[in-house]
Motif scaffolding. Sequence first.
Motif, PDB file in Angstrom:
ATOM      1  N   SER A  95       0.670  -1.114  -0.071  1.00 55.47           N
ATOM      2  CA  SER A  95       0.145  -0.114   0.033  1.00 55.47           C
ATOM      3  C   SER A  95       0.776   1.143  -0.079  1.00 55.47           C
ATOM      4  O   SER A  95       0.414   2.435  -0.122  1.00 55.47           O
ATOM      5  CB  SER A  95      -1.098   0.167   1.171  1.00 55.47           C
ATOM      6  N   ASP A  96       2.136   1.011   0.347  1.00 54.73           N
ATOM      7  CA  ASP A  96       3.107   2.352   0.256  1.00 54.73           C
ATOM      8  C   ASP A  96       4.422   1.861  -0.102  1.00 54.73           C
ATOM      9  O   ASP A  96       5.487   1.819   0.653  1.00 54.73           O
ATOM     10  CB  ASP A  96       3.056   2.688   2.046  1.00 54.73           C
ATOM     11  N   SER A  97       4.565   1.576  -1.570  1.00 58.14           N
ATOM     12  CA  SER A  97       5.668   1.318  -1.974  1.00 58.14           C
ATOM     13  C   SER A  97       6.747   2.157  -2.260  1.00 58.14           C
ATOM     14  O   SER A  97       6.206   3.221  -2.649  1.00 58.14           O
ATOM     15  CB  SER A  97       5.333   0.237  -3.296  1.00 58.14           C
ATOM     16  N   ILE A  98       7.667   1.988  -1.828  1.00 59.93           N
ATOM     17  CA  ILE A  98       8.802   3.005  -2.280  1.00 59.93           C
ATOM     18  C   ILE A  98       9.610   2.609  -3.508  1.00 59.93           C
ATOM     19  O   ILE A  98      10.210   1.713  -3.644  1.00 59.93           O
ATOM     20  CB  ILE A  98      10.000   2.926  -1.113  1.00 59.93           C
ATOM     21  N   GLU A  99       9.462   3.846  -4.350  1.00 60.78           N
ATOM     22  CA  GLU A  99      10.008   3.525  -5.643  1.00 60.78           C
ATOM     23  C   GLU A  99      11.509   3.626  -5.882  1.00 60.78           C
ATOM     24  O   GLU A  99      12.191   3.205  -7.030  1.00 60.78           O
ATOM     25  CB  GLU A  99       8.976   4.177  -6.935  1.00 60.78           C
ATOM     26  N   LYS A 100      12.115   4.835  -5.071  1.00 58.84           N
ATOM     27  CA  LYS A 100      13.301   5.412  -5.525  1.00 58.84           C
ATOM     28  C   LYS A 100      13.746   6.143  -4.228  1.00 58.84           C
ATOM     29  O   LYS A 100      13.128   6.346  -3.392  1.00 58.84           O
ATOM     30  CB  LYS A 100      13.150   6.354  -6.724  1.00 58.84           C
ATOM     31  N   ILE A 101      15.223   6.039  -4.339  1.00 55.80           N
ATOM     32  CA  ILE A 101      16.043   6.869  -2.979  1.00 55.80           C
ATOM     33  C   ILE A 101      16.711   7.784  -3.728  1.00 55.80           C
ATOM     34  O   ILE A 101      17.774   7.530  -4.766  1.00 55.80           O
ATOM     35  CB  ILE A 101      16.430   5.829  -2.021  1.00 55.80           C
ATOM     36  N   SER A 102      16.862   8.983  -3.255  1.00 56.48           N
ATOM     37  CA  SER A 102      17.720   9.970  -3.888  1.00 56.48           C
ATOM     38  C   SER A 102      18.711  10.269  -2.903  1.00 56.48           C
ATOM     39  O   SER A 102      18.561  10.672  -1.747  1.00 56.48           O
ATOM     40  CB  SER A 102      16.919  11.329  -4.281  1.00 56.48           C
ATOM     41  N   PHE A 103      20.197  10.402  -3.377  1.00 54.11           N
ATOM     42  CA  PHE A 103      21.140  10.974  -2.803  1.00 54.11           C
ATOM     43  C   PHE A 103      21.499  12.234  -3.184  1.00 54.11           C
ATOM     44  O   PHE A 103      22.645  12.680  -2.665  1.00 54.11           O
ATOM     45  CB  PHE A 103      22.308   9.873  -2.901  1.00 54.11           C
ATOM     46  N   GLN A 104      20.927  12.862  -4.218  1.00 54.76           N
ATOM     47  CA  GLN A 104      21.313  14.113  -4.589  1.00 54.76           C
ATOM     48  C   GLN A 104      21.359  15.402  -3.550  1.00 54.76           C
ATOM     49  O   GLN A 104      22.108  16.333  -3.653  1.00 54.76           O
ATOM     50  CB  GLN A 104      20.231  14.755  -5.660  1.00 54.76           C
ATOM     51  N   GLU A 105      20.608  14.992  -2.671  1.00 60.08           N
ATOM     52  CA  GLU A 105      20.499  16.012  -1.198  1.00 60.08           C
ATOM     53  C   GLU A 105      21.720  16.307  -0.634  1.00 60.08           C
ATOM     54  O   GLU A 105      22.289  17.232   0.121  1.00 60.08           O
ATOM     55  CB  GLU A 105      19.303  16.076  -0.476  1.00 60.08           C
ATOM     56  N   VAL A 106      22.315  14.891  -0.676  1.00 60.21           N
ATOM     57  CA  VAL A 106      23.855  15.146   0.009  1.00 60.21           C
ATOM     58  C   VAL A 106      24.951  15.631  -0.660  1.00 60.21           C
ATOM     59  O   VAL A 106      25.289  14.811  -1.689  1.00 60.21           O
ATOM     60  CB  VAL A 106      24.210  13.644   0.635  1.00 60.21           C
ATOM     61  N   LEU A 107      25.397  16.742  -0.430  1.00 61.81           N
ATOM     62  CA  LEU A 107      26.419  17.458  -1.393  1.00 61.81           C
ATOM     63  C   LEU A 107      27.784  16.933  -1.257  1.00 61.81           C
ATOM     64  O   LEU A 107      28.774  17.066  -2.025  1.00 61.81           O
ATOM     65  CB  LEU A 107      26.347  18.908  -1.448  1.00 61.81           C
ATOM     66  N   GLN A 108      28.094  16.617   0.090  1.00 58.80           N
ATOM     67  CA  GLN A 108      29.478  16.052   0.397  1.00 58.80           C
ATOM     68  C   GLN A 108      29.603  14.892  -0.114  1.00 58.80           C
ATOM     69  O   GLN A 108      29.294  14.005   0.074  1.00 58.80           O
ATOM     70  CB  GLN A 108      29.666  16.206   2.022  1.00 58.80           C
ATOM     71  N   ARG A 112      28.063  11.140   0.898  1.00 65.80           N
ATOM     72  CA  ARG A 112      27.100  10.661  -0.192  1.00 65.80           C
ATOM     73  C   ARG A 112      27.736   9.202  -0.194  1.00 65.80           C
ATOM     74  O   ARG A 112      26.917   8.195  -0.374  1.00 65.80           O
ATOM     75  CB  ARG A 112      27.067  11.398  -1.451  1.00 65.80           C
ATOM     76  N   LEU A 113      29.120   8.868  -0.550  1.00 68.22           N
ATOM     77  CA  LEU A 113      29.732   7.780  -0.689  1.00 68.22           C
ATOM     78  C   LEU A 113      29.452   6.410   0.490  1.00 68.22           C
ATOM     79  O   LEU A 113      29.094   5.579   0.237  1.00 68.22           O
ATOM     80  CB  LEU A 113      30.985   7.724  -0.963  1.00 68.22           C
ATOM     81  N   LEU A 114      29.253   7.028   1.841  1.00 69.04           N
ATOM     82  CA  LEU A 114      29.080   6.574   2.686  1.00 69.04           C
ATOM     83  C   LEU A 114      27.863   6.247   3.096  1.00 69.04           C
ATOM     84  O   LEU A 114      27.455   5.055   3.201  1.00 69.04           O
ATOM     85  CB  LEU A 114      29.670   7.345   4.110  1.00 69.04           C
ATOM     86  N   ARG A 136      15.066   5.044   8.173  1.00 69.95           N
ATOM     87  CA  ARG A 136      16.556   5.355   8.614  1.00 69.95           C
ATOM     88  C   ARG A 136      17.349   6.069   7.560  1.00 69.95           C
ATOM     89  O   ARG A 136      18.078   6.943   7.850  1.00 69.95           O
ATOM     90  CB  ARG A 136      17.274   3.874   8.638  1.00 69.95           C
ATOM     91  N   PHE A 137      17.163   5.715   6.349  1.00 71.32           N
ATOM     92  CA  PHE A 137      18.014   6.516   5.163  1.00 71.32           C
ATOM     93  C   PHE A 137      17.490   8.192   5.252  1.00 71.32           C
ATOM     94  O   PHE A 137      18.370   8.845   5.179  1.00 71.32           O
ATOM     95  CB  PHE A 137      17.457   5.865   3.801  1.00 71.32           C
ATOM     96  N   ARG A 138      16.113   8.309   5.280  1.00 73.21           N
ATOM     97  CA  ARG A 138      15.869   9.810   5.449  1.00 73.21           C
ATOM     98  C   ARG A 138      16.477  10.409   6.772  1.00 73.21           C
ATOM     99  O   ARG A 138      16.760  11.570   6.574  1.00 73.21           O
ATOM    100  CB  ARG A 138      14.177   9.868   5.469  1.00 73.21           C
ATOM    101  N   THR A 139      16.404   9.783   7.650  1.00 67.43           N
ATOM    102  CA  THR A 139      16.972  10.321   8.987  1.00 67.43           C
ATOM    103  C   THR A 139      18.479  10.716   8.849  1.00 67.43           C
ATOM    104  O   THR A 139      18.957  11.648   9.073  1.00 67.43           O
ATOM    105  CB  THR A 139      16.903   9.196  10.064  1.00 67.43           C
ATOM    106  N   ILE A 140      19.245   9.648   8.378  1.00 72.35           N
ATOM    107  CA  ILE A 140      20.527   9.862   8.022  1.00 72.35           C
ATOM    108  C   ILE A 140      20.896  11.102   7.045  1.00 72.35           C
ATOM    109  O   ILE A 140      21.657  11.918   7.143  1.00 72.35           O
ATOM    110  CB  ILE A 140      21.427   8.613   7.730  1.00 72.35           C
ATOM    111  N   ARG A 141      20.099  11.030   5.906  1.00 69.10           N
ATOM    112  CA  ARG A 141      20.250  12.023   4.794  1.00 69.10           C
ATOM    113  C   ARG A 141      19.921  13.462   5.507  1.00 69.10           C
ATOM    114  O   ARG A 141      20.630  14.431   5.178  1.00 69.10           O
ATOM    115  CB  ARG A 141      19.146  11.743   3.716  1.00 69.10           C
ATOM    116  N   ASN A 142      18.925  13.493   6.324  1.00 74.33           N
ATOM    117  CA  ASN A 142      18.604  14.894   7.041  1.00 74.33           C
ATOM    118  C   ASN A 142      19.903  15.362   7.728  1.00 74.33           C
ATOM    119  O   ASN A 142      20.233  16.574   7.750  1.00 74.33           O
ATOM    120  CB  ASN A 142      17.506  14.590   7.979  1.00 74.33           C
ATOM    121  N   PHE A 143      20.383  14.377   8.575  1.00 68.38           N
ATOM    122  CA  PHE A 143      21.566  14.769   9.307  1.00 68.38           C
ATOM    123  C   PHE A 143      23.034  15.109   8.396  1.00 68.38           C
ATOM    124  O   PHE A 143      23.530  16.152   8.719  1.00 68.38           O
ATOM    125  CB  PHE A 143      21.924  13.495  10.323  1.00 68.38           C
ATOM    126  N   LEU A 144      23.107  14.462   7.339  1.00 69.42           N
ATOM    127  CA  LEU A 144      24.233  14.724   6.480  1.00 69.42           C
ATOM    128  C   LEU A 144      23.785  16.271   5.795  1.00 69.42           C
ATOM    129  O   LEU A 144      24.677  16.910   5.635  1.00 69.42           O
ATOM    130  CB  LEU A 144      24.148  13.718   5.342  1.00 69.42           C
TER     131      LEU A 144
END
Length: 194
Positions: A95-108, A112-114, A136-144
């Motif tokens: 009912s809530d499928s995640i289609e993609k994940i974006s690393f674009q917001e992490v500029l360092q 990003r590699l990590l 978890r991904f979004r949490t870490i991305r926000n922190f980065l």
Amino acid sequence: GSEMCIRDRTGLQLFYEFCIREQITDIQLLELEQETAFQDYLKQKVEKEQRRKRLKSIVETARKVIFIETDETRWDATIWYLERFRIAKERINQSDSIEKISFQEVLQPKNRLLLQEYMKYEIGIGELALSTVYERFRTIRNFLQEISELEVTKCDASLIDVYLKNLQNGAMGAKTFNTNAVSYTHLRAHETVL
């Protein structure tokens, strides 16, 4: 019909011209600012807004097809389309499928590699539900994003504490706060392995 085909080709041609102008050689490594620049480029070249919106989706379609169809997984791609990975059905919430994940917001670059290495582990080897992995991904991305140019490997515990305290003082509930804390712990544990 044929009219649509001509329009699509024109859209691809516009994108191709843009890539040449901006010296973009790899659509898989497209950055957020380059996508914004392409929107500006379309504004100059295409009058009708409706058509511009349609042309905008050409980038997404091309990038998705290349990511999914290519022989080797492009782990360095700025956007991953999860359709490529054969994720076990029980890990996916229909009912809530995640289609993609974006690393674009992490500029360092190192951060990003990590994060990409961490997600490679979580998606490929981990067994958690995809929704938990994405949280978890979004949490870490926000922190980065928050620490911006600072390499996460140079972060000490006190900096993470300050960040967590700021989150706790904000409008964040206990559950979300705990998710944040757990996510950083996992990233730090993973980082020492790399």
